[in-house]
Design a protein around this motif. Structure first.
Motif, PDB file in Angstrom:
ATOM      1  N   ALA A 360      -1.528  -6.292   9.167  1.00  0.00           N
ATOM      2  CA  ALA A 360      -1.191  -5.519   7.775  1.00  0.00           C
ATOM      3  C   ALA A 360      -2.337  -5.574   7.044  1.00  0.00           C
ATOM      4  O   ALA A 360      -2.584  -4.618   6.203  1.00  0.00           O
ATOM      5  N   VAL A 361      -3.417  -6.563   6.994  1.00  0.00           N
ATOM      6  CA  VAL A 361      -4.600  -6.341   6.279  1.00  0.00           C
ATOM      7  C   VAL A 361      -5.354  -4.947   6.930  1.00  0.00           C
ATOM      8  O   VAL A 361      -5.930  -4.377   6.031  1.00  0.00           O
ATOM      9  N   ALA A 362      -5.588  -5.043   8.263  1.00  0.00           N
ATOM     10  CA  ALA A 362      -6.238  -3.769   8.574  1.00  0.00           C
ATOM     11  C   ALA A 362      -5.664  -2.375   8.371  1.00  0.00           C
ATOM     12  O   ALA A 362      -6.246  -1.480   8.183  1.00  0.00           O
ATOM     13  N   THR A 363      -4.149  -2.418   8.390  1.00  0.00           N
ATOM     14  CA  THR A 363      -3.472  -1.154   7.863  1.00  0.00           C
ATOM     15  C   THR A 363      -3.915  -0.985   6.411  1.00  0.00           C
ATOM     16  O   THR A 363      -4.136   0.024   5.918  1.00  0.00           O
ATOM     17  N   ALA A 364      -4.047  -1.932   5.620  1.00  0.00           N
ATOM     18  CA  ALA A 364      -4.219  -1.900   4.164  1.00  0.00           C
ATOM     19  C   ALA A 364      -5.609  -1.190   3.998  1.00  0.00           C
ATOM     20  O   ALA A 364      -5.862  -0.244   3.276  1.00  0.00           O
ATOM     21  N   ARG A 365      -6.556  -1.485   4.813  1.00  0.00           N
ATOM     22  CA  ARG A 365      -7.822  -1.163   4.779  1.00  0.00           C
ATOM     23  C   ARG A 365      -8.046   0.404   5.107  1.00  0.00           C
ATOM     24  O   ARG A 365      -8.529   1.102   4.435  1.00  0.00           O
ATOM     25  N   GLU A 366      -7.071   0.706   6.115  1.00  0.00           N
ATOM     26  CA  GLU A 366      -7.074   2.098   6.687  1.00  0.00           C
ATOM     27  C   GLU A 366      -6.370   3.015   5.382  1.00  0.00           C
ATOM     28  O   GLU A 366      -6.803   4.078   5.243  1.00  0.00           O
ATOM     29  N   ARG A 367      -5.363   2.337   4.920  1.00  0.00           N
ATOM     30  CA  ARG A 367      -4.488   3.183   3.860  1.00  0.00           C
ATOM     31  C   ARG A 367      -5.564   3.581   2.391  1.00  0.00           C
ATOM     32  O   ARG A 367      -5.611   4.636   2.064  1.00  0.00           O
ATOM     33  N   ILE A 368      -6.304   2.451   2.201  1.00  0.00           N
ATOM     34  CA  ILE A 368      -7.164   2.565   1.111  1.00  0.00           C
ATOM     35  C   ILE A 368      -8.374   3.782   1.456  1.00  0.00           C
ATOM     36  O   ILE A 368      -8.728   4.451   0.510  1.00  0.00           O
ATOM     37  N   ASP A 369      -8.642   3.545   2.581  1.00  0.00           N
ATOM     38  CA  ASP A 369      -9.817   4.323   3.096  1.00  0.00           C
ATOM     39  C   ASP A 369      -9.262   5.791   3.167  1.00  0.00           C
ATOM     40  O   ASP A 369     -10.070   6.736   2.876  1.00  0.00           O
ATOM     41  N   GLY A 370      -7.941   5.880   3.236  1.00  0.00           N
ATOM     42  CA  GLY A 370      -7.384   7.355   3.417  1.00  0.00           C
ATOM     43  C   GLY A 370      -7.003   7.584   1.872  1.00  0.00           C
ATOM     44  O   GLY A 370      -6.131   8.556   1.753  1.00  0.00           O
ATOM     45  N   ASN A 371      -7.491   7.072   0.828  1.00  0.00           N
ATOM     46  CA  ASN A 371      -7.044   7.397  -0.643  1.00  0.00           C
ATOM     47  C   ASN A 371      -5.505   7.071  -1.091  1.00  0.00           C
ATOM     48  O   ASN A 371      -5.207   7.629  -1.976  1.00  0.00           O
ATOM     49  N   VAL A 372      -5.126   6.233  -0.253  1.00  0.00           N
ATOM     50  CA  VAL A 372      -3.721   5.760  -0.861  1.00  0.00           C
ATOM     51  C   VAL A 372      -4.110   4.798  -2.040  1.00  0.00           C
ATOM     52  O   VAL A 372      -5.092   4.066  -2.394  1.00  0.00           O
ATOM     53  N   ALA A 373      -3.106   4.767  -3.029  1.00  0.00           N
ATOM     54  CA  ALA A 373      -3.477   4.158  -4.352  1.00  0.00           C
ATOM     55  C   ALA A 373      -3.578   2.533  -3.790  1.00  0.00           C
ATOM     56  O   ALA A 373      -2.720   1.987  -3.359  1.00  0.00           O
ATOM     57  N   PRO A 374      -4.724   2.034  -4.193  1.00  0.00           N
ATOM     58  CA  PRO A 374      -4.933   0.494  -3.929  1.00  0.00           C
ATOM     59  C   PRO A 374      -3.662  -0.573  -4.142  1.00  0.00           C
ATOM     60  O   PRO A 374      -3.457  -1.239  -3.405  1.00  0.00           O
ATOM     61  N   ALA A 375      -3.185  -0.352  -5.401  1.00  0.00           N
ATOM     62  CA  ALA A 375      -2.210  -1.064  -5.934  1.00  0.00           C
ATOM     63  C   ALA A 375      -0.935  -1.078  -4.849  1.00  0.00           C
ATOM     64  O   ALA A 375      -0.291  -2.274  -4.197  1.00  0.00           O
ATOM     65  N   LEU A 376      -0.475   0.199  -4.443  1.00  0.00           N
ATOM     66  CA  LEU A 376       0.624   0.082  -3.437  1.00  0.00           C
ATOM     67  C   LEU A 376       0.074  -0.267  -2.121  1.00  0.00           C
ATOM     68  O   LEU A 376       1.006  -0.983  -1.441  1.00  0.00           O
ATOM     69  N   ALA A 377      -1.257   0.091  -1.657  1.00  0.00           N
ATOM     70  CA  ALA A 377      -1.587  -0.587  -0.185  1.00  0.00           C
ATOM     71  C   ALA A 377      -1.414  -2.099  -0.240  1.00  0.00           C
ATOM     72  O   ALA A 377      -0.988  -2.657   0.681  1.00  0.00           O
ATOM     73  N   LEU A 378      -1.997  -2.626  -1.397  1.00  0.00           N
ATOM     74  CA  LEU A 378      -2.115  -4.213  -1.490  1.00  0.00           C
ATOM     75  C   LEU A 378      -0.528  -4.622  -1.644  1.00  0.00           C
ATOM     76  O   LEU A 378      -0.193  -5.661  -0.982  1.00  0.00           O
ATOM     77  N   GLU A 379       0.380  -4.216  -2.368  1.00  0.00           N
ATOM     78  CA  GLU A 379       1.767  -4.678  -2.303  1.00  0.00           C
ATOM     79  C   GLU A 379       2.234  -4.583  -1.183  1.00  0.00           C
ATOM     80  O   GLU A 379       2.882  -5.537  -0.756  1.00  0.00           O
ATOM     81  N   ALA A 380       2.098  -3.460  -0.332  1.00  0.00           N
ATOM     82  CA  ALA A 380       2.782  -3.536   0.943  1.00  0.00           C
ATOM     83  C   ALA A 380       2.488  -4.219   1.904  1.00  0.00           C
ATOM     84  O   ALA A 380       2.991  -4.747   2.839  1.00  0.00           O
ATOM     85  N   MET A 381       1.073  -4.457   1.795  1.00  0.00           N
ATOM     86  CA  MET A 381       0.402  -5.536   2.809  1.00  0.00           C
ATOM     87  C   MET A 381       0.918  -6.947   2.591  1.00  0.00           C
ATOM     88  O   MET A 381       1.321  -7.639   3.604  1.00  0.00           O
ATOM     89  N   LEU A 382       0.857  -7.439   1.195  1.00  0.00           N
ATOM     90  CA  LEU A 382       1.473  -8.787   0.865  1.00  0.00           C
ATOM     91  C   LEU A 382       3.000  -8.676   1.421  1.00  0.00           C
ATOM     92  O   LEU A 382       3.449  -9.978   1.714  1.00  0.00           O
ATOM     93  N   THR A 383       3.429  -7.799   0.876  1.00  0.00           N
ATOM     94  CA  THR A 383       5.007  -8.002   1.221  1.00  0.00           C
ATOM     95  C   THR A 383       5.262  -7.991   2.544  1.00  0.00           C
ATOM     96  O   THR A 383       5.959  -8.792   3.178  1.00  0.00           O
ATOM     97  N   THR A 384       4.592  -7.407   3.492  1.00  0.00           N
ATOM     98  CA  THR A 384       4.487  -7.321   4.908  1.00  0.00           C
ATOM     99  C   THR A 384       4.229  -8.879   5.618  1.00  0.00           C
ATOM    100  O   THR A 384       5.023  -9.398   6.428  1.00  0.00           O
TER     101      THR A 384
END
Length: 397
Positions: A360-384
């Motif tokens: 989940a942490v690795a996925t969040a890094r990829e999403r943020i690198d792909g310009n996903v909103a950081p807040a959404l990526a972090l929320e999805a990571m922690l929820t997972t």
């Protein structure tokens, strides 16, 4: 003291570039300025914090120093200040390197050296070039002037175009040991051995981050707060609030890094324009300061993304430690100070859940690198991550 003394844990790579510098100091049998082992295009690769840029500038110093590959003091000072007339450096503070920046560097590479044996061109973070920009550089690498040396730095040779990789000699760096980094920090920054060891361990041998953790109390406090937030999540609302807090921590860290530098840049810019501090800026000069402000905004964006990535790397170290405990490994823990909390977490989760958390942490890094909103990526990571731990306990989200 030689130019190689500030490098640590990279003996093999140092030997390669040092031999090349020594070979270039004496003309070959054909009369060429490049001796055995020397080439006009180099690529230094290695994980973040391994010292890619440090090795590149040490190599440049050896090439620019008159008569000695150990680097004379005057040349070392000029290279450190980036003022040597035969050295050109492209180090972007933005997310990507622009094509105009590379075109300008390529144009300056055509000049002959003015005081040294070579003209050295260094591109840090060469992986930030787009394909179109890389093709501009490719033309310069295919037919470089006889006395121009290119040194590129990137995490991996796979980050560059195959056509560029085929025209450079690659030097690969490895992750230095915690002991090597701690010794460097102790010697260079004058901190006590215990603080240096802890900073090197928490930074996971990232030299730059270890320096920051060893010398800045606020940086250490922010890291501790990051791990405490991750360990304290018990519900979805906790995860959402923790994501906002992590983003705030990353912003504060990025601001601390850039704020002092930006103030100094503005002061220097005003001084160079002949404006007294607090004085009125003439309309004709406002465009130059506006450009500086725009560059600083772009740098702030990259600094924030880097700050978020540092937080995610710290979280990876947390779950890595949990995994080591669950598997009964005798590997040294990164966060040994949190052993009690790590033991408690490992007791009520499975290795599969811990591995899912790391994914989940690795996925969040990829999403943020792909310009996903950081807040959404972090929320999805922690929820997972939360879902994995609650399923193990029999709870229901």
């Amino acid at each position: 003291m030689t130019v190689w003394d500030e490098l640590t844990g990279q003996d093999e790579a140092i030997e390669v570039v040092r031999a090349a510098a020594e070979g270039s100091a004496a003309p070959s049998a054909t009369g060429s300025a490049t001796g055995r082992g020397m080439t006009h295009s180099w690529l230094i690769t290695g994980p973040p914090g391994s010292g890619r840029s440090n090795l590149a500038f040490a190599f440049a110093t050896a090439l620019l120093s008159p008569g000695t590959p150990e680097g004379d003091l005057a040349t070392r000072r000029q290279v450190e200040a980036r003022t040597h007339p035969d050295l050109a450096v492209l180090s972007t503070e933005r997310v990507i390197i622009s094509i105009d920046e590379v075109r300008s560097l390529v144009a300056s590479s055509q000049f002959s050296p003015s005081v040294g044996r070579f003209r050295v061109m260094i591109i840090e973070d060469a992986d930030r070039m787009t394909e179109r920009t890389s093709n501009v550089l490719l033309k310069a690498l295919e037919e470089p002037p006889e006395r121009t040396v290119w040194i590129l730095c990137a995490p991996s040779d796979a980050d560059l175009l195959p056509t560029i990789r085929s025209r450079v000699r690659t030097v690969r760096l490895r992750v230095p040991s915690v002991g090597d980094v701690a010794e460097l920090i102790r010697r260079r920054d004058g901190v006590d051995p215990s603080t240096a060891e802890r900073a090197a361990r928490h930074a996971q041998s990232h030299i730059g981050m270890a320096h920051r953790l060893a010398t800045h109390e606020e940086a250490r406090r922010r890291r501790e707060q990051t791990l405490e937030l991750a360990l304290g999540i018990r519900s979805v609302s906790d995860a959402v609030l923790a994501a906002a807090s992590l983003l705030e921590i990353a912003g504060a860290d990025a601001k601390a890094i850039t704020e002092e530098r930006e103030a100094e840049e503005r002061e220097n810019a005003l001084r160079s324009l002949g404006i007294e501090p607090g004085g009125t800026i003439p309309p004709a000069l406002r465009g130059q300061l506006r450009q500086l402000e725009e560059d600083q905004k772009r740098r702030a964006t990259r600094s924030l993304r880097d700050g978020i990535d540092r937080i995610l790397v710290d979280l990876l170290s947390l779950y890595r430690d949990v995994m080591m405990i669950q598997l009964g490994s005798d590997s040294e823990l990164v966060n040994i100070e949190l052993r009690d909390q790590l033991d408690a977490l490992s007791a009520h989760t499975t290795p599969a859940a811990t591995l899912a958390a790391m994914d989940a942490v690795a996925t969040a890094r990829e999403r943020i690198d792909g310009n996903v909103a950081p807040a959404l990526a972090l929320e999805a990571m922690l929820t997972t991550i939360l879902r994995g731990t609650t399923v193990r306990k029999g709870s229901d989200l």
